[in-house]
Every structure is written in structure tokens, then in C-alpha cells.
Enzyme design. Structure first.
Site: not given
Length: 408
Positions: A131, A184, A292, A388
Site C-alpha cells: 500500500e 499482520s 572488441r 520483496e
């Protein structure tokens, strides 16, 4: 318990090579186009569905690999192809895992097929947790779910952000607060079926990287869903809340640490994504350095370049090993006593940022242009240290785990 080995078995090698072929032949050639378009690559997702990669069956097979290496191996190969497209392919899995972990058999059978659709009409799903004011701080979540007992309906209100596939998904899985006093542990997950009134897409984010993956806000305004859309059912929720209230009285921190363990187990998969991007950048830089020429010889002959490549390869391999260790531990029920899941995610994500930056340096001016893929890889790599759980959160988790302190 599966015996630990550093060698993939024949079946794993076959799957790895199959995924690598899809990444090389289908994902990578389309990467620059969809990065520029900043749109969901529906044709690529459909191709993945046709060959069986975009399906619950495939991810279930990898998830239940007894060595624990199925998921990290798959993530590495797909994200080696391109991070944005790969996230569009695997993003639905976040929502599917949410249903698998918390749903009843009936809910699993009903909703997961609708998340994927079929090869002729592919769908995506969204997992909505973060959120605007509650990213790493999940206890500050404000989205509320209130039960209307008379109608056996849940009413959801709030705004979710950083939702992969948010707003364009056929099915949304939404985490909401049902008891604000439990932090939670007072959260629950809900299915929001297709075309439910009140759910809308808010801001679509124009991102620095992973631009082929759709990321947006999801706005919930008096969203009414049937009681059957509460994952696990109300009886199970009531029992869980009652236990959480009792445990909170005697040991609230233990409840909080148990919740953190859930996140800890999922972090190696993100680490594997970072390994894929880092490996891709290293390989591009190695090939460039061998072909290269400057001052009449390949630039890899210069110690400054050669030593950088040596460090890049060492870091990529070290990151993979940390991811594999944590993945093996998770599938075999080993406790993360030193926050090994966070270690793997932290090291792999920081490695991806560093290695992709080194790749640009080796390619010089060419590396800074969009004609070469390392510029895109560098932009993509930035997300791994953010989602995460940021790198700072990972360090906090590791430090407090080592100290035996509660994670706040």
C-alpha cells in the site's frame, strides 16, 4: 529428505535447457520492443502458454522438486532472457501461490484456472498486498475487509499499490485487515472475482526498468464479494484470530517472527531472478570483451577488464549458491536460523546491480546505448534491491536474527 548435491539431475537439466531455449528464441528477441512499448507482452505470454511454461502445472512441478532447485532454476533461465517479460510470465504465480497456500480445495479448483485462462485466451492474476503507506511495514496496512453477516458478504475498501498485473488481471487476490489490533496476524486474503463492481485500476506506473511488466495501483471502493471468497473460509479465520489473540497476550513477538518466516521462505526466488539478470549481463560483457579490439588486441587482454570479468563471474556463482542453499533449506523444512533466505536475496540483488553496472563499463559508450542489452539489464536490476523487501530490510532481518532480537 533429498540428498544435497551440486549437480542437477538429468530431468532438471532437460527442463533447464528447454527453458533456456524458450528464453533465447522467444523472450530475448522481443525484449527491446516490449521494453520500449511498456505494455504487457500478451503474444509472448500466449507462446509460453502454448508450450506449457505459463501454467499452474509447470510451476507446481518445479515447486515440489524435492531438491528445492526447480523454482530458482526456472527463474534464472527466464530472467536471463529478459526481466520485464519474465515477470509478466511468472507474475500470475504470486496470486496462485496465495490461493494454494491459504485456500480450500474448492477455491483452488475454482479460481486458479481462471487466473491462467487457456492457450487461446490467456489471462493474468494479481496479488495485491503493498500500500502507499505500507510497503515493508505490513503492520501499517489500511485496506479493510468488513463482514456483512446478513448478506454473507465481505466489503473491501482501500488502495493497493505496486501490484503486478493490477487492474488488468482477471482475478485479484487482496490482502486486507480484519482485526487491526493484531498487526499482520489480523490480515486475511480475499479473492476478487472478474468484473466485480468497485475494483478499478488507479495509476499505472511508468517505471525505470522491468517495463514490459504491468504495475499499477488497485482501488477498492465498497467492493462486495461473497463470503466464499475469503481464502480458507470464515471458520478457519475465526479460529486463527482467536489463537493469535491468545498468543499475543503471552508472546506477541513470537507471532510477529512467525509471520516474518513466511516472507523469508519466498525470497530466494527473487534472488534467482537477480542471478538470471546478472548472468546475462556478465555473458554479454564477456563476449564483447573477447571480440572488441583496442590498440590491436581484444580488450579482455587488459587486466583492468579481465579482473572485472573474473569478479563478475565469481559474484554470480556465489549468488546462485546462496539461492540454492536457501531453496534447499526451505523445501526440506530447515529453519533459517541465520536468515539464509534474506541473505540469498540481499547478495543476489546487490550482485545484479553491480554486475550490470560493470557490464556497461566494459562496453563503454556502447553499453550506455539501447542498441546493446546491458543498458536495459542495468535498469531492470534496480528493482531487485527494492521489491520483496529492500536491501535495507534484508540487512535488518539478518542482523536481528543473528542477534536473537525481534524483527521490528
Amino acid at each position: 529428505m533429498a540428498e544435497f548435491t551440486m549437480e542437477l539431475n538429468d530431468e532438471q537439466k532437460e527442463v533447464r535447457d528447454w527453458l533456456h531455449g524458450f528464453a533465447a528464441d522467444v523472450i530475448r528477441p522481443a525484449a527491446a520492443e516490449w521494453d520500449e512499448r511498456e505494455e504487457t507482452p500478451w503474444p509472448i505470454i500466449q507462446e509460453a502458454a502454448k508450450v506449457g511454461i505459463y501454467s499452474l502445472d509447470f510451476y507446481a512441478q518445479q515447486y515440489f522438486d524435492p531438491t528445492g532447485l526447480g523454482i530458482p532454476m526456472a527463474m534464472e533461465e527466464l530472467f536471463w532472457g529478459d526481466a520485464g517479460i519474465a515477470l509478466s510470465i511468472v507474475g500470475t504465480g504470486l496470486a496462485a501461490v496465495g490461493v494454494l497456500a491459504n485456500g480450500t480445495e474448492e477455491q483452488i479448483g475454482t479460481w486458479i484456472p481462471q487466473m491462467y485462462g487457456d492457450v487461446n485466451d490467456v489471462k493474468v492474476a494479481a496479488f495485491c498486498s503493498s500500500e502507499p503507506d505500507a510497503g515493508s511495514d505490513v503492520a501499517s496496512m489500511r485496506t479493510r475487509a468488513v463482514y456483512d453477516e446478513a448478506k454473507d458478504e465481505w466489503v473491501l475498501n482501500g488502495t493497493k499499490t505496486w501490484a503486478t498485473n493490477g487492474g488488468i488481471a482477471n482475478v485479484h487476490v487482496v490482502v486486507a485487515v480484519v482485526d487491526s489490533e493484531l498487526g499482520s496476524k489480523g490480515h486475511a486474503s480475499f479473492i476478487v472475482p472478474p468484473n466485480t463492481p468497485g475494483l478499478s485500476q488507479g495509476q499505472k506506473f511508468q517505471k525505470h526498468g522491468i517495463r514490459a511488466s504491468h504495475t499499477a495501483e488497485v482501488v477498492l471502493e465498497d467492493v462486495r464479494i461473497p463470503g466464499s471468497c475469503l481464502l480458507g473460509g470464515k471458520e478457519k479465520l475465526d479460529e486463527r484470530l482467536a489463537r493469535a489473540r491468545e498468543r499475543a497476550k503471552s508472546g506477541g513477538e513470537r507471532v510477529k517472527n512467525a509471520a516474518m518466516a513466511t516472507f523469508e521462505a519466498s525470497r530466494p526466488a527473487v534472488g534467482a531472478m537477480a542471478v538470471g539478470t546478472a548472468r546475462a549481463a556478465y555473458e554479454e560483457a564477456l563476449e564483447y570483451a573477447k571480440t572488441r579490439t583496442q590498440f590491436g588486441r581484444p580488450i579482455i587482454d587488459n587486466q583492468g577488464v579481465a579482473f572485472q570479468l573474473a569478479d563478475m563471474r565469481t559474484s554470480v556463482d556465489a549468488a546462485r549458491l546462496l539461492v540454492w542453499r536457501a531453496s534447499w533449506m526451505a523445501v526440506n523444512g530447515k529453519q533459517f536460523t541465520a536468515a539464509e533466505g534474506s541473505m540469498s536475496k540481499l547478495f543476489a540483488s546487490e550482485t545484479a546491480k553491480k554486475v550490470t553496472g560493470q557490464a556497461i563499463q566494459i562496453l563503454g559508450g556502447n553499453g550506455y546505448t539501447r542498441e546493446y542489452p546491458v543498458e536495459r539489464m542495468h535498469r531492470d536490476a534496480a528493482i531487485y534491491t527494492i521489491f520483496e523487501g529492500t536491501s535495507e530490510i534484508q540487512r535488518l532481518v539478518i542482523a536481528r536474527t543473528l542477534a536473537g532480537m525481534p524483527i521490528r
